[in-house]
Design an enzyme around this catalytic site. Structure first.
Site, PDB file in Angstrom:
ATOM      1  N   SER A 195       0.791  -1.226   0.000  1.00  0.00           N
ATOM      2  CA  SER A 195       0.000   0.000   0.000  1.00  0.00           C
ATOM      3  C   SER A 195       0.823   1.275   0.000  1.00  0.00           C
ATOM      4  CB  SER A 195      -0.935   0.014   1.212  1.00  0.00           C
ATOM      5  OG  SER A 195      -0.195   0.038   2.417  1.00  0.00           O
ATOM      6  N   HIS A 223      -5.306  -4.733  -0.599  1.00  0.00           N
ATOM      7  CA  HIS A 223      -5.352  -3.644  -1.583  1.00  0.00           C
ATOM      8  C   HIS A 223      -5.560  -4.153  -3.008  1.00  0.00           C
ATOM      9  CE1 HIS A 223      -4.309  -0.316   1.155  1.00  0.00           C
ATOM     10  NE2 HIS A 223      -3.687  -1.275   1.820  1.00  0.00           N
ATOM     11  N   LYS A 251     -11.972  -1.657   1.657  1.00  0.00           N
ATOM     12  CA  LYS A 251     -11.252  -0.787   0.728  1.00  0.00           C
ATOM     13  C   LYS A 251     -12.036  -0.709  -0.584  1.00  0.00           C
ATOM     14  CE  LYS A 251      -6.796  -1.217   3.002  1.00  0.00           C
ATOM     15  NZ  LYS A 251      -7.291  -1.814   4.251  1.00  0.00           N
TER      16      LYS A 251
END
Length: 399
Positions: A195, A223, A251
């Site tokens: 990330s 992610h 996310k």
């Protein structure tokens, strides 16, 4: 009036020291993750802005689904029919149809026999690693804090190998190999998308090294979930070589929670042994329903995301910025903490929210602005962001 007693912790002094070093952080209230004041009355508005027309380029809401009306509707309907909370641990009376439906969809998307939802990705990492409790964990040096904490709590011997370096992993495994190897359980753990650097782990090569020593591989797809078809593991056809796939619902899927996916025996063991699952109230049913709806919608959002990623990367690099990585995360390398903070402040004045990332989150001398475009950014948003970076960079002396 009661008197505050300091038992030697010196909290205020520690806060002052952190502030003096430029490391103190504060909460900044967000009115909406999806709508600015101009569209706040429209429940379907999904422009990624807040704070008087400022545009967010820092959120992990990569596909813009946290503000999608269809996702919100799924959550609302489940809140009405199932409840706003699970009410108890999943192993008591907190297991609902919303959880089971989500887990079936997650397993299908990850190409595994089964999946298990946790209250957060952090809980999933800590719970899984402590439940497995391998003899040795080989961990990438830039793995997420939740992996680091889970590895520590597992009481395994932890061997840290150089970032994204299969040769370093092989050397570390060769050094550990010996007469006791056949009696030990080994686990390689890595983020798939990192990330802060925006790069991707060489999963196929890591799997080859692990297989040569009979080790399992665990990939944290936090992610990558939703952004790639089946995550990086699925996109690269590695479902049969990565034994444990971890992901998040909070996310790109715009909800809340985390999950692991793998074989039937693995999931059965985790739900019986992971303390962060056993002793925690189940994921809120509306979050489960929202995540499942977002998982279904993810494919239609990806093209818009990658269009924005390409435009931003090309624009920033053409100005002379050093943009790291190869993914939808665009870390703009600045160097010094002071320059990164100054650039952050100038960007915010121009209406762009992209906070500086500085030590101890990243190594000294590598402070950066982490730019995270969303599928719901418009061309106007991208143009505004690029113009702000150009003006701010010239003012700070970076361009």
């Amino acid at each position: 009036m009661s008197k505050t007693v300091d038992f030697g912790f010196e909290i205020e002094a520690k806060l002052r020291e952190r502030e003096a070093n430029g490391l103190r952080r504060d909460l900044s209230p967000v009115e909406s993750v999806s709508a600015n004041s101009a569209v706040a009355e429209d429940p379907g508005g999904n422009e990624p802005t807040f704070r008087d027309e400022q545009t967010i380029f820092a959120a992990n809401n990569y596909l813009g689904l946290a503000g999608d009306e269809r996702v919100a509707t799924a959550a609302a309907e489940t809140a009405r029919t199932v409840g706003t909370g699970a009410g108890a641990s999943r192993l008591v009376v907190g297991d609902t149809p919303a959880h089971r439906s989500l887990e079936r969809s997650l397993a299908a998307s990850k190409g595994t026999e089964r999946a298990l939802a946790f209250s957060s990705g952090y809980a999933a990492n800590v719970g899984t690693l402590t439940a497995l409790s391998p003899d040795v964990i080989f961990s990438d040096e830039l793995n997420h804090a939740s992996i680091i904490d889970g590895a520590r709590l597992s009481e395994a011997d932890v061997v840290v190998y150089d970032h994204c370096d299969p040769d370093a992993l092989a050397a570390a495994m060769a050094e550990r190999a010996g007469e006791t190897r056949a009696e030990q359980s080994w686990l390689v753990v890595t983020d798939s998308v990192f990330s802060m650097d925006g790069d991707i782990a060489p999963l196929a090569e890591l799997c080859s090294v692990a297989e040569s020593y009979g080790a399992w591989v665990m990939a944290d797809e936090a992610h990558a979930t939703g952004v790639y078809d089946g995550g990086v593991v699925g996109e690269r056809g590695l479902e049969d070589r990565v034994q444990i796939q971890l992901g998040t619902l909070s996310k790109a899927l715009g909800a809340q929670g985390g999950f692991i996916a793998g074989s039937e025996p693995l999931i059965e063991w985790i739900l019986n042994a992971a303390r962060s699952f056993i002793f925690s109230t189940g994921l809120a049913p509306p979050a489960a329903a929202a995540a499942e709806q977002a998982l279904e919608l993810a494919p239609e959002q990806r093209d818009a995301l990658w269009h924005n990623v390409d435009r931003l990367r090309e624009g920033l690099e053409s100005m002379g910025y050093d943009v790291m990585g190869e993914t939808h995360i665009l870390p703009v390398l600045v160097g010094s903490r002071e320059d990164a903070v100054a650039l952050d402040e100038r960007l915010e004045e121009a209406g762009i929210v992209a906070p500086a990332i500085r030590p101890p989150t990243v190594p000294a001398g590598t402070s950066r602005i982490r730019v995270a475009p969303q599928a719901t950014h418009t061309d106007r948003h991208i143009d505004t962001c690029l113009a702000a970076f150009e003006a701010a960079g010239e003012e700070v002396g970076l361009l």
